[in-house]
Write a protein that holds these residues in place. Structure first.
Motif, PDB file in Angstrom:
ATOM      1  N   THR A   1       0.842  -6.128   1.356  1.00 42.76           N
ATOM      2  CA  THR A   1      -0.035  -4.272   1.535  1.00 42.76           C
ATOM      3  C   THR A   1      -0.289  -4.953   2.727  1.00 42.76           C
ATOM      4  O   THR A   1      -1.267  -5.498   3.307  1.00 42.76           O
ATOM      5  CB  THR A   1      -0.841  -4.127  -0.243  1.00 42.76           C
ATOM      6  N   LEU A   2       0.046  -3.792   4.192  1.00 46.67           N
ATOM      7  CA  LEU A   2      -0.852  -3.824   4.705  1.00 46.67           C
ATOM      8  C   LEU A   2      -1.806  -2.189   4.935  1.00 46.67           C
ATOM      9  O   LEU A   2      -0.927  -1.388   4.479  1.00 46.67           O
ATOM     10  CB  LEU A   2       0.432  -3.323   6.194  1.00 46.67           C
ATOM     11  N   ASN A   3      -3.435  -2.573   4.446  1.00 47.55           N
ATOM     12  CA  ASN A   3      -4.143  -1.392   4.968  1.00 47.55           C
ATOM     13  C   ASN A   3      -4.152   0.005   5.519  1.00 47.55           C
ATOM     14  O   ASN A   3      -5.311   0.388   5.776  1.00 47.55           O
ATOM     15  CB  ASN A   3      -4.990  -1.688   3.546  1.00 47.55           C
ATOM     16  N   GLU A   4      -4.568  -1.448   6.739  1.00 47.97           N
ATOM     17  CA  GLU A   4      -5.459  -0.311   8.191  1.00 47.97           C
ATOM     18  C   GLU A   4      -3.686  -0.292   9.096  1.00 47.97           C
ATOM     19  O   GLU A   4      -2.880  -0.987   8.822  1.00 47.97           O
ATOM     20  CB  GLU A   4      -5.705  -1.837   8.866  1.00 47.97           C
TER      21      GLU A   4
ATOM     22  N   ARG B   1       8.967  -3.345   4.459  1.00 57.85           N
ATOM     23  CA  ARG B   1       7.467  -3.431   5.480  1.00 57.85           C
ATOM     24  C   ARG B   1       6.477  -3.835   5.563  1.00 57.85           C
ATOM     25  O   ARG B   1       5.509  -3.968   6.679  1.00 57.85           O
ATOM     26  CB  ARG B   1       6.285  -2.047   4.062  1.00 57.85           C
TER      27      ARG B   1
ATOM     28  N   ASP C   1       1.232  -8.243  -3.927  1.00 57.97           N
ATOM     29  CA  ASP C   1      -0.064  -8.001  -2.963  1.00 57.97           C
ATOM     30  C   ASP C   1      -0.409  -8.413  -1.859  1.00 57.97           C
ATOM     31  O   ASP C   1      -0.440  -7.568  -1.182  1.00 57.97           O
ATOM     32  CB  ASP C   1      -1.303  -8.516  -4.388  1.00 57.97           C
TER      33      ASP C   1
ATOM     34  N   THR D   1       0.201   7.488   6.800  1.00 61.44           N
ATOM     35  CA  THR D   1      -0.835   6.341   5.886  1.00 61.44           C
ATOM     36  C   THR D   1      -1.892   6.476   7.685  1.00 61.44           C
ATOM     37  O   THR D   1      -2.434   4.708   7.992  1.00 61.44           O
ATOM     38  CB  THR D   1       0.186   5.324   6.556  1.00 61.44           C
ATOM     39  N   THR D   2      -1.397   7.339   8.662  1.00 61.81           N
ATOM     40  CA  THR D   2      -2.027   7.140   9.172  1.00 61.81           C
ATOM     41  C   THR D   2      -3.761   7.553   9.254  1.00 61.81           C
ATOM     42  O   THR D   2      -3.335   9.397   8.771  1.00 61.81           O
ATOM     43  CB  THR D   2      -1.669   7.781  11.007  1.00 61.81           C
ATOM     44  N   THR D   3      -4.329   8.459  10.580  1.00 63.30           N
ATOM     45  CA  THR D   3      -5.309   8.379  10.197  1.00 63.30           C
ATOM     46  C   THR D   3      -5.535   9.576  11.605  1.00 63.30           C
ATOM     47  O   THR D   3      -5.621   8.380  12.972  1.00 63.30           O
ATOM     48  CB  THR D   3      -6.650   7.577   9.864  1.00 63.30           C
TER      49      THR D   3
ATOM     50  N   GLU E   1       5.060   8.315   6.087  1.00 63.84           N
ATOM     51  CA  GLU E   1       4.356   7.042   6.308  1.00 63.84           C
ATOM     52  C   GLU E   1       3.999   7.164   7.691  1.00 63.84           C
ATOM     53  O   GLU E   1       2.431   6.937   7.748  1.00 63.84           O
ATOM     54  CB  GLU E   1       5.159   5.932   6.513  1.00 63.84           C
TER      55      GLU E   1
END
Length: 534
Positions: free
Chosen positions: A256-259, A457, A253, A528-530, A524
């Motif tokens: 995890t990279l959330n940004e 990751r 846990d 995972t990018t916005t 990815e």
């Protein structure tokens, strides 16, 4: 004519010949420049290769002869350098010898080094070979006794000759009209006394009667090193894996990279990341710093129009957008045709990439529509860990040719330096998979290495973040920077995606077992990018 008939097979056996997969129509010797050396005369051949499809290519090939005991020694020690066997009648008797690659003749290599120092000239049928030196030549050679030449074993698209541990002569095999960026950029950085690239001591250029110049060779300072940054990175990741395997279960846990990476680069680096990744965090930061310093230097060649920064114009954006979309279309088409050849898990991911082609085009459209005050500058152009040398304490950036497969005119174009940044991050992405493949804990195989994947990751994410953080700390204050994080994100996403799409095609054609790496990379980046409006 006999030699020309032999050349197609000779060329295909050379590592530096780029046309192995193409159908050759004809091979012609279009120029021969005689270069006298103490033991023999060398003919520097310019060889034009015509193909059944696509543009022709020109290669340089210096050849010389050997007879008797010398020929026997070459047959024994250097069979790969031989072009053909010769039979010559001399003084009423026939002698058998060899025609071979002259770069393996020490006398010829010494002749080239002396010619650079003395400004030597050699006249061919349609032009002149001109050798010249820079201010760095005297400092590097220092008037010492002749340095013993040795051909470097790591022959790739060029051939390099080391003279002791002082200078290195890189002979370009595939040549084009115009100055090679490796020489052009190297000269500028040498003039600036840029400390993190090899100084250029001289060059050899072929100049035609109409004034067109072709870069044949470049003489650089020898960099004492412990290998390239790719090797150094693989060794660092090996040590990281040992630490990962010692970690208790249940810590996933924390991985995890959330940004997005760029947002993470604005914050602090957690102690857990520094502890787990270890000294390589400082190395990645140092490499980000050196990359930014390189870009600052390349942006400051104000007196030279070839280095003056230029606007991020609509014309440039449209040209690059069309190139990006063409690459995406060709790659998705190639991938679609190879789906049945892929393992089932990779096939499922490949189908997602193919279905995402409109999304890829949309991300590239963001690049097209971006109006920015950012400036375009000369960049490295083929920037990855293999292009950087590790001295044991610092990094030295080398090989400014750009991607050899691209035309010289494209390699000399000005781009946003974020292109180099994205390329280096893709190199960081590849390194863990190269280690795991070698250790046979292969994440590329179906079901293999599932427990290690979050750790991979984690490593890639935080190594990329510290690189970006150091890079932005310098580049963010420069005149070529836009100052907008949202603009950076669009440029970064577009170049990162373009590089990963390119890698899919490369791996399908060269290392199909590795194609899952860039396939995952594309997914990815897209998932995972916005997308952010400026």
């Amino acid at each position: 004519s006999h030699l020309e008939a032999r050349l197609p097979d000779v060329l295909k056996a050379r590592r530096w010949f780029a046309g192995k997969a193409r159908a050759i129509q004809s091979v012609r010797i279009v120029e021969s420049v005689p270069i006298p050396s103490p033991s023999s005369t060398v003919a520097l051949l310019f060889i034009r290769v015509e193909y059944l499809d696509g543009a022709s290519e020109t290669y340089t090939f210096p050849v010389t002869t050997a007879f008797g005991e010398q020929a026997a020694q070459i047959r024994k020690d250097l069979p790969g350098t031989i072009v053909t066997t010769l039979k010559v009648r001399m003084k009423d008797r026939e002698q058998t010898g060899v025609l071979y690659d002259a770069l393996w003749n020490p006398d010829f290599s010494r002749t080239l080094l002396s010619a650079i120092g003395e400004g030597g000239r050699f006249t061919g049928e349609m032009g002149t070979l001109i050798a010249s030196s820079t201010q760095a030549y005297g400092n590097l050679i220092s008037g010492e006794a002749a340095l013993e030449p040795a051909v470097m074993k790591a022959e790739q698209s060029n051939t390099s000759v080391a003279y002791g541990d002082r200078v290195l002569l890189k002979v370009f095999r595939h040549v084009e009209n115009g100055i090679n960026p490796d020489l052009e950029i190297g000269r500028i950085l040498t003039t600036m006394n840029f400390p993190h690239s090899p100084p250029v001591a001289g060059s050899i250029e072929y100049v035609r009667a109409n004034g067109e110049a072709v870069t044949v060779a470049i003489l650089q300072g020898f960099v004492h090193n412990q290998g390239d940054a790719w090797k150094y990175t693989l060794e660092a990741f090996d040590r990281y894996l040992v630490r990962c395997r010692a970690q208790p279960t249940g810590r996933e846990d924390a991985l995890t990279l959330n940004e997005p990476l760029l947002e993470m680069a604005q914050g602090d680096i957690p102690a857990f990341a520094r502890e787990l990744i270890g000294p390589y965090m400082d190395s990645a930061s140092r490499l980000g710093q050196r990359t930014a310093e390189l870009h600052v230097a390349l942006a400051n060649g104000q007196d030279n129009p070839d280095f003056t920064p230029e606007p991020f114009s609509l014309e440039y954006r449209r040209s690059r957008y069309e190139s990006m979309c063409r690459l995406a279309s060709q790659t998705c088409s190639l991938l679609k045709g190879r789906l049945n050849d892929l393992p089932s898990v990779t096939e499922q991911e490949a189908r997602r990439v193919v279905s995402y082609e409109p999304l890829i085009q949309d991300r590239f459209r963001d690049f097209l529509e971006l109006e920015s005050r950012a400036l375009r500058i000369r960049c490295h152009g083929d920037y990855h860990l293999g292009q950087v040398l590790w001295t044991g304490r610092d990094f030295v950036i080398s090989d400014f040719e750009g991607e050899p497969a691209r035309p010289l005119s494209e390699r000399r174009m000005k781009h946003t330096p974020i292109m180099d940044v994205a390329s280096m991050l893709r190199s960081f992405y590849y390194a863990p998979y190269a280690v795991l493949s070698r250790q046979q804990s292969n994440l590329l195989a179906e079901g293999g290495g599932a427990r290690l994947e979050p750790w991979v990751r984690f490593w890639y994410g935080w190594v990329s973040v510290v690189f970006l953080k150091a890079y932005l700390g310098i580049a963010g204050r420069t005149s070529f920077w836009s100052g907008s994080q949202a603009e950076f994100q669009i440029l970064f996403d577009a170049h990162l995606l373009e590089k990963a799409v390119y890698e899919i095609g490369y791996e399908l054609n060269n290392r199909p077992d590795w194609v899952r790496i860039p396939i995952r990379g594309v997914l990815e980046i897209l998932e995972t990018t916005t997308r952010k409006a400026v």
